[in-house]
Scaffold this motif. Sequence first.
Motif, PDB file in Angstrom:
ATOM      1  N   THR A  77     -38.077 -36.382   4.975  1.00 37.86           N
ATOM      2  CA  THR A  77     -37.414 -36.047   3.714  1.00 37.86           C
ATOM      3  C   THR A  77     -38.171 -34.961   2.957  1.00 37.86           C
ATOM      4  N   GLU A  78     -39.491 -35.105   2.882  1.00 37.07           N
ATOM      5  CA  GLU A  78     -40.308 -34.129   2.160  1.00 37.07           C
ATOM      6  C   GLU A  78     -40.236 -32.749   2.809  1.00 37.07           C
ATOM      7  N   LEU A  79     -40.366 -32.700   4.135  1.00 34.99           N
ATOM      8  CA  LEU A  79     -40.335 -31.413   4.830  1.00 34.99           C
ATOM      9  C   LEU A  79     -38.956 -30.766   4.730  1.00 34.99           C
ATOM     10  N   LEU A  80     -37.920 -31.562   4.868  1.00 35.88           N
ATOM     11  CA  LEU A  80     -36.571 -31.011   4.802  1.00 35.88           C
ATOM     12  C   LEU A  80     -36.286 -30.454   3.401  1.00 35.88           C
ATOM     13  N   HIS A  81     -36.747 -31.163   2.385  1.00 33.89           N
ATOM     14  CA  HIS A  81     -36.581 -30.661   1.013  1.00 33.89           C
ATOM     15  C   HIS A  81     -37.342 -29.349   0.831  1.00 33.89           C
ATOM     16  N   GLN A  82     -38.564 -29.278   1.349  1.00 36.07           N
ATOM     17  CA  GLN A  82     -39.353 -28.058   1.204  1.00 36.07           C
ATOM     18  C   GLN A  82     -38.686 -26.889   1.922  1.00 36.07           C
ATOM     19  N   LEU A  83     -38.148 -27.140   3.099  1.00 36.58           N
ATOM     20  CA  LEU A  83     -37.464 -26.087   3.850  1.00 36.58           C
ATOM     21  C   LEU A  83     -36.195 -25.632   3.132  1.00 36.58           C
ATOM     22  N   ALA A  84     -35.563 -26.558   2.402  1.00 38.10           N
ATOM     23  CA  ALA A  84     -34.338 -26.210   1.680  1.00 38.10           C
ATOM     24  C   ALA A  84     -34.622 -25.311   0.485  1.00 38.10           C
ATOM     25  N   VAL A  85     -35.712 -25.569  -0.227  1.00 37.32           N
ATOM     26  CA  VAL A  85     -35.957 -24.850  -1.485  1.00 37.32           C
ATOM     27  C   VAL A  85     -36.870 -23.637  -1.322  1.00 37.32           C
ATOM     28  N   ASP A  86     -37.640 -23.600  -0.237  1.00 37.62           N
ATOM     29  CA  ASP A  86     -38.633 -22.533  -0.055  1.00 37.62           C
ATOM     30  C   ASP A  86     -38.230 -21.669   1.133  1.00 37.62           C
ATOM     31  N   THR A  87     -37.478 -20.617   0.855  1.00 43.62           N
ATOM     32  CA  THR A  87     -36.971 -19.746   1.924  1.00 43.62           C
ATOM     33  C   THR A  87     -38.116 -19.083   2.692  1.00 43.62           C
TER      34      THR A  87
END
Length: 400
Positions: A356-366
């Motif tokens: 969840t944490e990694l997927l969120h980071q990948l979503a918001v940090d291009t």
Amino acid sequence: MQIAIFTPLPPIQSALADFAEGLIRGLATLPDVTALDIFVSGDYAPEASFISDKITIRPHTNFPARQADYDATVYSLGDNGRFHGYMLDYVHRFPGIVILNDTTLHRCILAATVGQNNPQAYVDELLYAYRDDAAHIAQQISAGLGNEVLLRFPLIERILDSSQSVIVQNHFAESQVLAIRPSSHTNVIPYPYFLPSELNNADPAKLRDQQRTAFGFAPDSFVVGSFGIFVPNKHLRACLAAFKEVTRHTPQTHYFLGGFAADSYDLTGEIKQMGLEGQVHMSGWQPPATFVQQMFALDVGIHLRHPHIGGTPYTPIRLMGLGIATLTSDIEPLQDLPQGSCLKIAPDDYAEAMLTELLHQLAVDTSFRELVAENGRSFIQQHHHLDNIARQYVRFFQTL
């Protein structure tokens, strides 16, 4: 060299059929290879889009009369008895080079013996490999403890004894082979990265736009995807739960499932239960070119898998090669992929939270997403390029 290869081919619904098509194409480009005869099971019509003057597809029953013609005979073996079981008799009668795509073949042998109403052949295989434990193993299988038994007793012993040499795709698999048969002649040759021939001249940016338009995704959508045949050990429920958390903060999110669920797995029910019907899209099985084409729509690919059966999952190689930021399980067969070329998640109690944490980071940090994607693409180009892999195969054949 004249080479005989036993393998499934497309349209067989298996990543190993797709891998074989690419490897054969790569081998056919090499001047050292003058002929490639591909021996198939005969119960389907292989696609012929990659056939060239060097490549001939033949029914496996033709092999005994021709076997003296070949400088190398290759068997690409996996744990699916329906696709690979026809090879087993030939492996023992005509020893050659085994590509061991999985380090347990117990399920394949079970299907090719008991599944073909020949239980004595299965017992004979158990006796050869495990002697005094054979009866106990058979009892455990009968008692429904199949998955545990298949992992503990790989049943590759007689195949290793019959083989001139063994090719595996990762160093963990090599260690497993050598633990069983220390004198086996082994070589590690990674899976090749390649595109289906229909996509060789494709423009990635154009394909990305086309696929997103075809699926109804907005250009600025955040698109996650998983590909293959979906079974419980690919942990789609955890992937969907992590995705659902991301949707709370990121608008225009979609999860694309390129493939289909195994009959025993109610993935559609899980999607409904989680309230994700409008954001999760499943394509069903597609021909290889369409299957890969769909990957171009993704921002992030996820391929979790544990427990495993020793082989390298092929889908992460494809996703990384396409320049898609990829999340994988941190399992032994993927140890050869460095952290940072993909993002590895340990299969422990914290896996879903980490996902969840990694997927969120990948979503918001291009920028982070693009860095992981480029690291993966660069690693695959350096270590999995089809031309280099094909040359490694031929060099290995020439040493025998």
